[in-house]
Scaffold this motif. Structure first.
Motif, short mmCIF file in Angstrom:
data_model
loop_
_atom_site.label_atom_id
_atom_site.label_comp_id
_atom_site.label_asym_id
_atom_site.label_seq_id
_atom_site.Cartn_x
_atom_site.Cartn_y
_atom_site.Cartn_z
N GLU A 60 0.81 -1.22 0.00
CA GLU A 60 0.00 0.00 0.00
C GLU A 60 0.85 1.27 0.00
O GLU A 60 0.31 2.37 -0.13
N GLU B 270 -13.46 -10.82 -3.54
CA GLU B 270 -12.23 -10.76 -4.32
C GLU B 270 -12.34 -9.79 -5.49
O GLU B 270 -11.38 -9.15 -5.88
N GLY C 279 -13.62 -6.01 -3.30
CA GLY C 279 -13.17 -5.61 -1.97
C GLY C 279 -11.94 -4.75 -1.90
O GLY C 279 -11.53 -4.34 -0.82
N GLU C 280 -11.33 -4.41 -3.03
CA GLU C 280 -10.08 -3.67 -2.99
C GLU C 280 -10.19 -2.33 -2.28
O GLU C 280 -9.27 -1.89 -1.63
N ARG C 281 -11.31 -1.67 -2.41
CA ARG C 281 -11.45 -0.35 -1.79
C ARG C 281 -12.55 -0.35 -0.74
O ARG C 281 -13.05 0.70 -0.37
N GLN C 282 -12.93 -1.51 -0.25
CA GLN C 282 -14.05 -1.60 0.68
C GLN C 282 -13.58 -1.61 2.13
O GLN C 282 -12.66 -2.33 2.50
N TRP D 180 -9.52 -5.47 2.01
CA TRP D 180 -8.47 -5.95 1.09
C TRP D 180 -7.30 -6.58 1.84
O TRP D 180 -6.48 -7.24 1.23
N ARG D 181 -7.24 -6.39 3.16
CA ARG D 181 -6.16 -6.97 3.95
C ARG D 181 -6.49 -8.38 4.46
O ARG D 181 -5.65 -9.02 5.09
N LYS E 227 -6.64 -14.34 1.65
CA LYS E 227 -7.37 -14.75 0.46
C LYS E 227 -8.34 -15.88 0.78
O LYS E 227 -7.99 -16.85 1.45
N TYR F 113 -16.75 2.81 0.77
CA TYR F 113 -15.62 2.84 -0.15
C TYR F 113 -14.59 3.84 0.33
O TYR F 113 -14.93 4.97 0.69
#
Length: 682
Positions: free
Chosen positions: A61, A597, A600-603, A638-639, A642, A681
């Motif tokens: 990040e 997946e 969720g990158e900006r959630q 996002w953290r 997986k 977001y």
């Protein structure tokens, strides 16, 4: 004669004192200083410095977060190198993952962001033992002293840090502009000089070096060796009081010539007087710890408002400061320990040992929070930062004067608080009608003047903060604030509640002017913006929609067990719950949709709850925690590991009459419960 020579060097130097090291970089930039400001390539600058701890942010990040910091108007990054983050076990140095200092510095170089490296050995930063590893306490030496054994270990640390910075110093064309030795040290300057001597012998060679200007040293360092930097906060988690406005923090909202604070670190430093080391006034007035927010301790949980940060910054600038350094500017998360201990400050740790901080979160309510989410002050501060950048050469040599009282008690409201910075016929009038948690009144029929120019009588609304120009850029005076000058355009910000008058030096006066945005001038090359427009000026903000919708479900699995007995710890304040106490928490299951997946990158998961404190677990591992204080409990999805779509939320009930300070925004209802969970977001 010696005193005259010293003052000549201070007021007239266009190159650094020899002790300050090599100043030229491969990019052709030179960094010098005099009693007013830094000078880069012969031009005065007023930097904005933002503290961010690289080891508290995942390495993946860093690039995005440095970019956002820069977009906020920050022009220098400050960061600690926490000793126990990189050598938690003796002799085993870790520079991998989010401890990879070199990679972080390379990213700063790629983004043309100068860095002030704060290399300890003691840092504090609400880290376990202030950053000193546990094993150092068993070495039988005096810590933070010229003890040869201690300095031997410091040398090993500094050599390791140097291995990470080789080729990245300013003289090499790298980003490292300066470094700070130790932090908040109150003993003899001989110790600080021993640290500098060690660093120089290893190979550190930087334009200048710094120290915290508080508390007063028992013996000063020789002049020119280290620039003292100051600070102030709107509130402090370290206060033992459970009252809303404890301590001397109210003084941060009043213009005054005294540079330091009597409120910082009172848990460690005790009562501090309003005095600084003799001769420090001959240095430029810089800050390194101006509260961009505030952490929450278990016993005291301040709620910081965006106006707190803005008002303090404006007051420091109006009082003569030419470098605003925010602590923190970007929050973070404590990294995983390699030994199974936690890396947060607690009352039980060997060093600092005065406050119980959360295990994971170090959000700090900073302009950019723990997960890079902007709080309102991120935008509110931008016009001030743009002003400092674009008008630095005009502002920096201006001296501060104080026509209003410098000695006010908490909430005292007899007249307007204002100050003037001026040089020759030009100046800026700084107005602050705000004090945290106090209701200052509107000031009617106020007469402001500077450099022979009188403003029309004004009513200054309650909460108003502003900077008015006098004989600057063709403007004789204005009741609007200068923001930026780019491509021949002058951008100004309307001050809410004050009619805009712009009196020009060509004799024309514009009265009752309304904002027309950044595309249509109000007169020739002058553009008047609303506050919102000024806060977002030059930002490229393209809204993005999620690629797939996410859903979240929450189910209660078990009720809370018996209430724990809240005891007071070593520092005589309430102790945070133990691991055993957390076994009695209410347990909830949170389920996330399988679209995580993709979307969720900006959630951010936002949890509003009733209770004392809460924890979030993923696959049985603690990933986030929160002391309830009125803002939602957040987590960056996002953290997550997986494939993880289930989280466990534990909440401990709030107890009636618990010995903790909760702000007015907090839910003080005894018990526990989930009120609302949603996805937002970043």
């Amino acid at each position: 004669m010696r005193k005259q020579l010293t003052r000549l060097l201070v007021t007239g130097c266009m190159t650094l004192l020899a002790a300050a090291g090599t100043e030229a970089s491969e990019l052709g930039k030179t960094v010098t200083w005099d009693k007013h400001s830094l000078i880069v390539d012969g031009r005065r600058v007023c930097p904005v410095m933002g503290e961010v701890h690289y080891s508290r942010i995942p390495a993946t990040e860093w690039a995005d977060e440095v970019r956002k910091i820069k977009e906020g108007g920050v022009t220098v990054i400050a960061t600690y190198v926490f000793w126990n983050h990189v050598e938690e076990q003796e002799g085993i140095f870790r520079w991998d993952g989010q401890r990879d200092l070199r990679r972080f510095l390379e990213i700063c170089k790629e983004q043309d962001m100068p860095v002030v490296l704060r290399i300890g050995p003691f840092c504090h930063g609400e880290v376990r033992n202030g950053g000193i590893p546990d094993w150092m306490f068993a070495k039988g030496c005096k810590l933070r002293s010229t003890d040869r054994v201690f300095l031997g270990f410091v040398e090993k640390l500094y050599r390791q840090i140097y291995s990470q910075v080789m080729g990245l110093q300013w003289k090499d064309g790298g980003p490292i502009m300066a470094c700070q030795f130790d932090n908040e040290y109150r003993g003899s300057g001989d110790y600080l000089m021993a640290l500098k001597k060690t660093a120089l012998a290893i190979g550190f060679d930087l334009p200048f070096y710094t120290r915290t200007g508080w508390p007063e040293l028992s013996k000063p360092v020789p002049f020119g060796e280290m620039l003292p930097l100051y600070g102030d906060y709107a509130d402090g988690f370290w206060e033992k009081s459970l009252e809303p406005t404890a301590g001397n923090y109210y003084k941060a909202f009043n213009f005054k010539g005294f540079r330091s604070s009597t409120a910082i670190g009172t848990d460690l430093l005790g009562k501090q007087e309003e005095k600084i080391n003799k001769g420090d006034e001959d240095y430029p007035y810089f800050t390194c710890e101006l509260g961009g927010g505030m952490a929450t301790a278990y016993h005291r949980r301040p709620y910081i408002y965006p106006e707190d940060a803005y008002s303090m910054a404006l007051v420091k600038l109006g009082s003569g400061s030419n470098l605003l350094g925010y602590y923190m500017y970007h929050g973070g998360t404590n990294p995983e320990s390699t030994t199974g201990i936690t890396l947060n400050e607690t009352q039980r740790t060997l060093g600092t040992a005065n406050n119980d901080l959360p295990v994971k979160t170090y959000d700090f309510q900073a302009p950019l929070g723990e997960f890079g989410q902007p709080y309102p002050q991120y935008y509110m501060l931008r016009p001030l930062h743009l002003f400092m950048h674009d008008w630095a050469e005009t502002l920096a040599p201006m001296e501060a004067s104080f026509p209003a009282s410098q000695e006010l008690k908490k909430g005292e409201d007899p007249a307007l608080r204002w100050a003037v910075r001026s040089l020759g016929d030009s100046g800026f009038v700084f107005v602050n009608n705000y004090e945290r948690l106090q209701q200052l009144s509107a000031k009617k029929s106020v007469g402001l003047s500077a450099r022979g120019v009188s403003f029309p009588r004004l009513t200054i609304p309650a909460g108003c903060m502003a900077i008015f120009p006098v004989n600057v850029a063709g403007i004789r005076f204005a009741t609007a604030q200068l923001v930026a000058k780019r491509d021949g355009r002058i951008y100004m910000m309307q001050i809410e509640g004050i009619p805009t008058t712009i009196a020009l030096q060509d004799g024309k006066t514009l009265r009752g002017v309304n904002p027309r945005g950044k595309e249509k001038p109000v007169y020739k090359n002058i553009y008047l913006l609303t506050r919102s427009e000024a806060e977002h000026l030059f930002l490229d903000e393209t809204a993005k929609t999620p690629s797939a919708p996410l859903s979240v479900e929450c189910h209660k699995l078990s009720e809370a067990g018996p209430l724990r007995s809240i005891v007071k710890g070593k520092a005589k304040v309430a102790e945070a719950p133990s691991e055993t106490d957390w076994q009695q928490a209410a347990v909830y299951q949170i389920r996330l949709s399988q679209a995580l997946e993709q979307a969720g990158e900006r959630q951010l998961l936002s949890i509003e709850y009733q209770g004392d404190c809460a924890r979030l677990y993923a696959n049985g591992k603690l990933v986030a925690d929160n002391f309830q204080y009125g803002r939602p409990f957040l987590y960056g999805l996002w953290r997550l590991p997986k494939g993880c779509h289930e989280l466990e939320l534990r909440i401990l009930p709030l107890q009636a009459d618990a010995p903790i300070y909760l702000p007015r925004e907090a839910d003080k209802t005894p018990g526990e419960g989930v009120k609302r969970i949603k996805l937002i977001y970043r």
